[in-house]
Design an enzyme around this catalytic site. Structure first.
Site, PDB file in Angstrom:
ATOM      1  N   ARG A 117       1.319 -65.598   4.736  1.00  0.00           N
ATOM      2  CA  ARG A 117       0.918 -66.887   4.749  1.00  0.00           C
ATOM      3  C   ARG A 117       1.537 -67.810   6.011  1.00  0.00           C
ATOM      4  NH1 ARG A 117       3.319 -66.900  -0.032  1.00  0.00           N
ATOM      5  NH2 ARG A 117       1.352 -66.489  -0.952  1.00  0.00           N
ATOM      6  N   PHE A 122       8.909 -63.948  -4.442  1.00  0.00           N
ATOM      7  CA  PHE A 122       8.106 -64.182  -5.917  1.00  0.00           C
ATOM      8  C   PHE A 122       7.291 -62.591  -6.028  1.00  0.00           C
ATOM      9  CE2 PHE A 122       3.974 -65.846  -4.496  1.00  0.00           C
ATOM     10  CZ  PHE A 122       4.362 -66.116  -3.214  1.00  0.00           C
ATOM     11  N   ASP A 138       7.091 -59.400  -4.081  1.00  0.00           N
ATOM     12  CA  ASP A 138       7.921 -59.224  -2.834  1.00  0.00           C
ATOM     13  C   ASP A 138       8.823 -58.104  -2.942  1.00  0.00           C
ATOM     14  OD1 ASP A 138       6.801 -61.305  -1.252  1.00  0.00           O
ATOM     15  OD2 ASP A 138       8.353 -62.780  -2.025  1.00  0.00           O
ATOM     16  N   HIS A 182      -0.398 -73.875  -8.964  1.00  0.00           N
ATOM     17  CA  HIS A 182       0.595 -73.986 -10.123  1.00  0.00           C
ATOM     18  C   HIS A 182       1.823 -72.758 -10.023  1.00  0.00           C
ATOM     19  CE1 HIS A 182      -2.617 -76.400 -11.508  1.00  0.00           C
ATOM     20  NE2 HIS A 182      -1.951 -76.996 -12.301  1.00  0.00           N
ATOM     21  N   ASN A 183       1.746 -72.114  -8.944  1.00  0.00           N
ATOM     22  CA  ASN A 183       2.932 -71.103  -8.655  1.00  0.00           C
ATOM     23  C   ASN A 183       4.035 -71.451  -7.919  1.00  0.00           C
ATOM     24  OD1 ASN A 183       4.175 -69.064  -7.536  1.00  0.00           O
ATOM     25  ND2 ASN A 183       2.512 -67.683  -7.438  1.00  0.00           N
ATOM     26  N   GLY A 225       6.496 -70.076  -6.934  1.00  0.00           N
ATOM     27  CA  GLY A 225       7.022 -69.419  -5.718  1.00  0.00           C
ATOM     28  C   GLY A 225       6.249 -69.882  -4.441  1.00  0.00           C
ATOM     29  N   ASP A 277      -5.062 -68.661  -1.728  1.00  0.00           N
ATOM     30  CA  ASP A 277      -5.290 -67.860  -2.559  1.00  0.00           C
ATOM     31  C   ASP A 277      -5.034 -66.461  -1.960  1.00  0.00           C
ATOM     32  OD1 ASP A 277      -6.459 -67.164  -5.283  1.00  0.00           O
ATOM     33  OD2 ASP A 277      -7.628 -65.493  -4.064  1.00  0.00           O
TER      34      ASP A 277
END
Ligand code: ITT
Length: 192
Positions: free
Chosen positions: A179, A150, A153, A8-9, A11, A67
């Site tokens: 990521r 986001f 950062d 639900h983010n 970014g 996560d």
């Protein structure tokens, strides 16, 4: 193939889309109106699996969750899995970044070493769930710099660079972020 991005983010979504090289049609948990599960696990990997399994069960589709969070060496690794929670219910990351700076001031530490972790989990409905983890190390800078990206950062400079993630082109962050490293491991695991 369609893939549910169990986040639900907003970014994270463009980064996930870029790291999947446009090979999947992505639909987000928000677009499917899936409720957000409580992140009750104690590790990044545990929470990533919890979110991916939750989305796969409710959507009936293959689901991918991330996560992630920032860990500060001088703060014994905090905020870690509580990175989103440090921003409070209004998701105020200016506040969360100030909190990091204040905690460092409180303990009088000049050690600015920190790292991001991303645990990536892919769950199949009624099937397995795999999880991999990536990290990027660097140091913190205050005040925050840059408006890209986001979360934390604007205060994080990855090792070997002068710019914060908030100042970098998105493609530069995606070339070596926590990521990106988790995605690279996942792709290697699928092919090897
Ligand atoms: P979902 O669980 O719905 O995906 P979330 O924001 O709650 O969204 P997390 O629980 O994984 O996600 O929290 C991770 C937090 O860590 C996130 O809100 C950011 O503040 C921070 N974070 C993670 N990756 C980041 C990145 O690449 N750049 C900056 N901050 C990051």
């Amino acid at each position: 193939m369609r893939l549910v991005a169990a986040t639900h983010n907003p970014g994270k979504v463009p980064e996930i889309a870029a790291l999947l090289d446009g090979n999947y049609e992505i639909v987000t948990a928000g677009e499917l109106n899936l409720p957000e599960p409580d992140e009750t696990e104690t590790t990044f990997g545990g929470n990533a699996m919890l979110k991916a399994r939750h989305a796969a069960r409710l959507s009936g589709e293959v689901s991918l969750a991330d996560d992630s969070g920032l860990s500060v060496l001088a703060l014994d690794g905090a905020p870690s899995i509580f990175s989103a929670r440090w921003a409070g219910p209004s998701k105020d990351f200016a506040l969360a970044m100030r909190k990091v700076e204040e905690r460092l001031e409180e303990i009088g530490s000049t050690d600015r070493r920190a790292w991001f972790t991303s645990a990536l989990a892919v769950a199949w409905p009624d099937g397995p769930c795999v999880v991999v983890e990536g990290e990027v190390h660097g140091e913190l800078t205050f005040p925050p710099r840059g408006t890209r990206g986001f979360g934390y950062d604007p205060i994080f400079i990855p090792e070997g660079f002068d710019q914060t993630f908030g100042e970098m082109e998105p493609a530069a962050k995606d070339a070596m972020s926590h990521r990106a490293r988790a995605f690279a491991k996942f792709k290697a695991a699928l092919i090897d």
